[in-house]
Design a protein around this motif. Structure first.
Motif, PDB file in Angstrom:
ATOM      1  N   THR A 420       0.830  -1.209   0.000  1.00 47.14           N
ATOM      2  CA  THR A 420       0.000   0.000   0.000  1.00 47.14           C
ATOM      3  C   THR A 420       0.864   1.259   0.000  1.00 47.14           C
ATOM      4  N   ALA A 424       1.309   3.979  -3.190  1.00 44.50           N
ATOM      5  CA  ALA A 424       1.067   5.416  -3.006  1.00 44.50           C
ATOM      6  C   ALA A 424       2.295   6.225  -3.419  1.00 44.50           C
ATOM      7  N   GLU A 427       2.488   6.478  -7.149  1.00 42.85           N
ATOM      8  CA  GLU A 427       1.518   7.476  -7.617  1.00 42.85           C
ATOM      9  C   GLU A 427       2.075   8.884  -7.428  1.00 42.85           C
TER      10      GLU A 427
END
Length: 431
Positions: A420, A424, A427
């Motif tokens: 996770t 992120a 991104e």
């Protein structure tokens, strides 16, 4: 068509001769083969030259160990190590073999925790556990283990490890002043005497010269691979480069350099033809921090499964191991040892203080690799790298480089959480 299962080859008779716990080792062998297949063999558009390294992994607990044992019967001393601060040139000059020892798996950690404290780094516990559980053929093959003082957990564990296998400890200076270099020269001279004691032969200047060329050729091959990895789009995955860097600590150095150069020839052609493993727009990551002993592929696996690509490894497995060559012009032992000392003192291990050279080196490699962000990886309880991450973060803030610090161990329990965080981060890089 169904792909055949990848197998780490079985050498039960040899493992019995080495005094291993064969029944337990068999289970680890099968698990490693399955993990390797899923992590490496299902990658898209993999270079054909990776076939050699797949073969090495299939023989890593068998054929390669047999080669080492055969060489040992011919009088070659075998030295097991955990650090890049090993004067490998002197081992080779003595006709010996330098081997990275097992220490990248969670399996033997419970064995170590029967003796060692729980709150020390996984690498030290894993390595100690491999020896006491008798599940590493390399530990069972060495003449002695080379220990060093790069961290407190290691240097105290060597005292206990010496009860299991002869362990020779070199003191690594913690600063880089003139007096510290003098200390390191004396340590190197003592190590040379240790190798001569094991072999019963003197190390000559001619043998050191030949060993320097062997090691420099190996480092040049890895430097070439590193530069090709920087190409955008990259002709090879970060996982495969990490694997090659790990194999560098097990394979015959001459054969290894030949195979890496052959792979690089193929990668050169892939670059010319525009063949890559990921599109040019793929988020590019530099991984920095603590070394990743085989089979610790966790971070690279997560980054590349999440749609990124690792384009540089600033670690003891990566550039710290091969970025510096040794002067090949020295031709007498005193000058050679001075040159060898100079070369090793350039390694910016986090045991040094101050260690601003590493911050500068990470920034340099970030620029050269075309990375868009830095993932700083630290094993739990590795205090020097963990604290040094603060300076790296400050550098990244000054330079506007996305930065993510990760602290982990060898267990799979935090994979979901790390996935996770890394997704992120990728991104963030994409903007």
């Amino acid at each position: 068509m169904e792909t055949a299962a990848f197998e780490i080859k079985q050498y039960k008779d040899m493992w019995h001769e080495l005094g291993m716990d064969v029944e337990r080792f068999e289970k680890m062998r099968c698990v490693l083969g399955d993990v390797y297949q899923k992590a490496f063999l299902f990658q898209n558009n993999r270079p054909k030259g990776m076939g050699y390294f797949d073969w090495i992994v299939s023989e890593i607990h068998g054929g390669r160990v047999r080669e080492i044992l055969d060489a040992k019967k011919q009088g070659s001393p075998v030295v097991g190590t955990f650090c890049v601060y090993v004067p490998e040139e002197l081992v080779i000059a003595a006709g010996g073999i330098c081997l990275g020892l097992c220490g990248g798996s969670p399996g033997p950690i419970p064995d170590a925790e029967k003796v060692l404290p729980r709150n020390i780094c996984p690498m030290v516990k894993s390595a100690y556990g491999f020896k006491v559980a008798k599940v590493c053929p390399y530990f069972q093959s060495v003449d002695f283990v080379y220990g060093e003082t790069t961290c407190d957990a290691k240097k105290k564990t060597w005292e206990l490890l010496d009860r299991e296998v002869p362990t020779y400890v070199m003191e690594i200076p913690q600063m880089k002043r003139k007096r510290d270099k003098t200390l390191w020269v004396e340590e190197v001279k003592d190590f040379k005497a240790q190798m001569e004691k094991v072999t019963g032969k003197s190390i000559t200047a001619e043998a050191v010269s030949e060993a320097v060329k062997i090691m420099n050729n190996k480092r040049r091959a890895l430097q070439r691979l590193n530069k090709l990895q920087h190409h955008n789009p990259s002709p090879i995955s970060g996982k495969d480069v990490l694997l090659i860097e790990q194999i560098a600590f097990y394979d015959n150095p001459v054969r290894f350099a030949e195979k890496v150069n052959a792979l690089c020839d193929e990668l050169d052609e892939r670059v010319k033809k525009g063949i890559s493993v990921a599109p040019a727009k793929t988020p590019r990551v530099l991984v920095s921090g603590t070394p990743m002993a085989m089979p610790n592929w966790k971070i690279h696996n997560i980054v590349e499964n999440a749609g990124g690509i690792v384009v540089n490894d600033e670690s003891c497995i990566g550039t710290r191991y091969y970025k510096d060559l040794m002067d090949e012009n020295a031709n007498d032992l005193d000058t050679q040892i001075e040159a060898l000392t100079e070369r090793y003192m350039k390694i910016d291990c986090s045991c040094f203080t101050p260690n601003n050279d590493r911050v500068d080196q990470v920034l340099k490699e970030h620029k050269e690799s075309g990375a868009q962000g830095i993932v700083h990886y630290c094993l739990q309880f590795c205090h020097t790298y963990n604290i040094e991450a603060i300076k790296l973060k400050e550098m990244c803030e000054r330079e506007g480089i996305p930065f993510l610090a990760i602290e982990s161990d060898y267990s799979p329990e935090d994979v979901g959480q790390l996935q996770t965080r890394i997704e992120a981060f990728l991104e963030q890089i994409k903007g």
